[in-house]
Design a protein around this motif. Structure first.
Motif, short mmCIF file in Angstrom:
data_model
loop_
_atom_site.label_atom_id
_atom_site.label_comp_id
_atom_site.label_asym_id
_atom_site.label_seq_id
_atom_site.Cartn_x
_atom_site.Cartn_y
_atom_site.Cartn_z
N TYR A 34 0.87 -1.17 0.00
CA TYR A 34 0.00 0.00 0.00
C TYR A 34 0.91 1.22 0.00
CZ TYR A 34 -3.76 3.18 1.43
OH TYR A 34 -4.66 4.21 1.49
N PRO A 35 1.14 1.80 -1.18
CA PRO A 35 2.11 2.89 -1.29
C PRO A 35 1.73 4.08 -0.44
CG PRO A 35 1.48 2.05 -3.45
CD PRO A 35 0.56 1.42 -2.46
N PRO A 36 2.70 4.83 0.10
CA PRO A 36 4.12 4.71 -0.21
C PRO A 36 4.87 3.70 0.66
CG PRO A 36 3.77 6.65 1.12
CD PRO A 36 2.41 6.04 0.89
N SER A 37 4.36 3.41 1.86
CA SER A 37 5.16 2.54 2.72
C SER A 37 4.33 1.56 3.52
CB SER A 37 5.99 3.40 3.70
OG SER A 37 5.11 4.13 4.53
N GLY A 38 3.06 1.41 3.18
CA GLY A 38 2.18 0.56 3.97
C GLY A 38 1.90 -0.78 3.34
N LYS A 39 0.89 -1.45 3.90
CA LYS A 39 0.46 -2.75 3.38
C LYS A 39 -1.05 -2.83 3.46
CE LYS A 39 0.72 -5.18 7.77
NZ LYS A 39 1.12 -4.00 8.52
N THR A 40 -1.63 -3.67 2.63
CA THR A 40 -3.04 -3.97 2.65
C THR A 40 -3.20 -5.45 2.91
OG1 THR A 40 -3.60 -2.21 1.10
CG2 THR A 40 -5.19 -4.02 1.30
N VAL A 41 -4.02 -5.80 3.87
CA VAL A 41 -4.40 -7.19 4.10
C VAL A 41 -5.83 -7.30 3.62
CG1 VAL A 41 -4.66 -9.05 5.79
CG2 VAL A 41 -2.89 -7.31 6.12
N TRP A 42 -6.07 -8.26 2.72
CA TRP A 42 -7.39 -8.39 2.11
C TRP A 42 -7.94 -9.80 2.33
CZ3 TRP A 42 -7.58 -12.27 -1.39
CH2 TRP A 42 -6.38 -12.67 -1.99
N ALA A 43 -9.25 -9.89 2.25
CA ALA A 43 -9.94 -11.18 2.33
C ALA A 43 -11.06 -11.16 1.30
CB ALA A 43 -10.52 -11.39 3.73
N LEU A 44 -11.29 -12.30 0.69
CA LEU A 44 -12.32 -12.43 -0.34
C LEU A 44 -13.35 -13.45 0.11
CD1 LEU A 44 -12.74 -11.28 -3.24
CD2 LEU A 44 -11.77 -13.41 -4.07
N LEU A 45 -14.61 -13.05 0.01
CA LEU A 45 -15.72 -13.95 0.33
C LEU A 45 -16.55 -14.16 -0.93
CD1 LEU A 45 -17.01 -12.35 3.66
CD2 LEU A 45 -15.55 -14.33 3.41
N LYS A 46 -16.85 -15.40 -1.24
CA LYS A 46 -17.75 -15.71 -2.35
C LYS A 46 -19.15 -15.88 -1.77
CE LYS A 46 -14.13 -18.02 -4.91
NZ LYS A 46 -13.61 -19.29 -5.39
N TYR A 47 -20.15 -15.48 -2.54
CA TYR A 47 -21.52 -15.55 -2.04
C TYR A 47 -22.49 -15.64 -3.21
CZ TYR A 47 -22.49 -10.88 -3.67
OH TYR A 47 -22.68 -9.80 -4.46
N ARG A 48 -23.71 -15.95 -2.88
CA ARG A 48 -24.81 -15.89 -3.84
C ARG A 48 -25.64 -14.69 -3.48
NH1 ARG A 48 -26.52 -22.07 -3.67
NH2 ARG A 48 -24.76 -22.89 -4.81
N SER A 49 -25.98 -13.92 -4.48
CA SER A 49 -26.76 -12.72 -4.26
C SER A 49 -28.18 -13.08 -3.84
CB SER A 49 -26.80 -11.88 -5.55
OG SER A 49 -27.46 -10.67 -5.32
N VAL A 50 -28.70 -12.32 -2.88
CA VAL A 50 -30.09 -12.49 -2.50
C VAL A 50 -30.90 -11.41 -3.18
CG1 VAL A 50 -29.57 -13.57 -0.29
CG2 VAL A 50 -29.83 -11.11 -0.41
N PRO A 51 -32.14 -11.68 -3.53
CA PRO A 51 -32.94 -10.67 -4.24
C PRO A 51 -33.11 -9.41 -3.39
CG PRO A 51 -34.10 -12.79 -4.12
CD PRO A 51 -32.86 -12.92 -3.29
N ALA A 52 -32.99 -8.28 -4.04
CA ALA A 52 -33.19 -7.00 -3.35
C ALA A 52 -34.68 -6.75 -3.20
CB ALA A 52 -32.54 -5.87 -4.14
N ASP A 53 -35.05 -6.11 -2.09
CA ASP A 53 -36.48 -5.81 -1.85
C ASP A 53 -36.96 -4.72 -2.75
OD1 ASP A 53 -36.47 -7.74 0.07
OD2 ASP A 53 -36.13 -6.35 1.73
#
Length: 149
Positions: free
Chosen positions: A130-149
């Motif tokens: 994560y420029p200039p001197s940092g870092k990013t820790v990420w996580a990915l979740l897979k899902y199925r979309s639920v219908p929007a109201d």
């Protein structure tokens, strides 16, 4: 003749903010993330997993990635077309990379256990600069979309 312009539906939703690198900032990250996730079309089980991941990553950023006077960044990206939610927490301390899940499990100490939880809850996780001197820790979740109201 009436011509209608086709409307594109947004398949990518984003949410990002800077928070103070404190326990209070970490707690606020979790609360605000949950409020945002509840507005997006996803199941409560995915929201619960994401809440735990945000809590762990934000706490780590406040505790281990803290640089006085520098905030940490929380970003959520929901890609409905791909069926993924990406959680990313960036801090200013890039030299301190988290251990892999295997190294965390082997660690008998107090630290590193949160990333074991992240590895268990996420479909994938990792780090990136994560420029200039940092870092990013990420996580990915897979899902199925639920219908929007």
């Amino acid at each position: 003749m009436n011509a209608t312009t086709p409307q594109l539906t947004s398949t990518v939703h984003t949410f990002a903010l800077l928070l103070s690198s404190t326990r209070r900032g970490a707690r606020l990250a979790r609360l605000l993330a949950v409020e945002q996730l509840r507005t997006w079309p996803m199941s409560p089980s995915v929201t619960e997993r994401a809440e735990q991941i945000v809590a762990e990553l934000a706490a780590n950023a406040a505790l281990h990635g803290r640089v006085p006077g520098r905030d940490f960044r929380l970003a959520l990206v929901l890609d409905r077309a791909a069926g993924t939610l990406r959680i990313a927490v960036s801090d200013a301390r890039g030299g301190q990379l988290p251990a892999s899940a295997g190294e965390c499990e082997a660690n008998d100490g107090e630290s590193g256990r949160g990333l074991v939880l992240v590895a268990a809850l996420a479909d994938a996780w990792g780090t990136e600069p994560y420029p200039p001197s940092g870092k990013t820790v990420w996580a990915l979740l897979k899902y199925r979309s639920v219908p929007a109201d």
